[in-house]
Scaffold this motif. Structure first.
Motif: not given
Length: 147
Positions: A12-22, A24-30, A138-140
């Protein structure tokens, strides 16, 4: 992260770890990185609040970096895209295409919980994990998959 490419995988999308990138204000999920996809780039951005930047203003015109065409899909909520100055209000279920690499594009959430999926690749070129993606990972605190 999945590395055994011989077996189908799912999440699921919620099962994919994410983080903040410079950019965007949003959570990025790679998503590409999570599954180890090597044919194209695919990521998701989730905005917590209306007004949050989802896709930072950019293009892919610089020939020294990736020349990605990008297709955006609003999975949930609504977003306002600005594509070469044209505003496109995109509710859930809408695709927005930035076909030309010189096209400036950005997106802002119009609703809390807006999720935008981004799919991209360079026309006629084998996919390569970009320097920008490696830096974002790397940043996340994520390793690049495949390395």
């Amino acid at each position: 992260m999945f590395t055994d490419m011989s077996q189908p995988t799912h999440s699921t999308l919620s099962g994919i770890p994410g983080g903040r990138v410079s950019y965007s204000d949003s959570t990025w999920q790679p998503i590409r990185n999570h599954f180890g996809i090597t044919a194209f780039g695919v990521n998701a951005y989730t905005a917590a609040r209306a007004g949050d930047s989802i896709i930072g203003d950019h293009d892919h015109a610089d020939p020294s970096v990736e020349q990605h065409q990008e297709l955006y899909f609003v999975h949930a909520g609504a977003a306002r895209f600005v594509v070469d100055g044209l505003e496109v209000d995109a509710p859930a279920g809408t695709f927005v295409n930035a076909h030309d690499v010189t096209t400036r594009r950005s997106a802002t959430a119009l609703a809390d919980g807006t999720i935008v999926l981004v799919i991209g690749a360079e026309v006629g070129a084998p996919f390569e994990i970009t320097t920008a993606e490696r830096e974002d990972l790397s940043s996340v605190g994520f390793a690049t998959n495949p390395a």
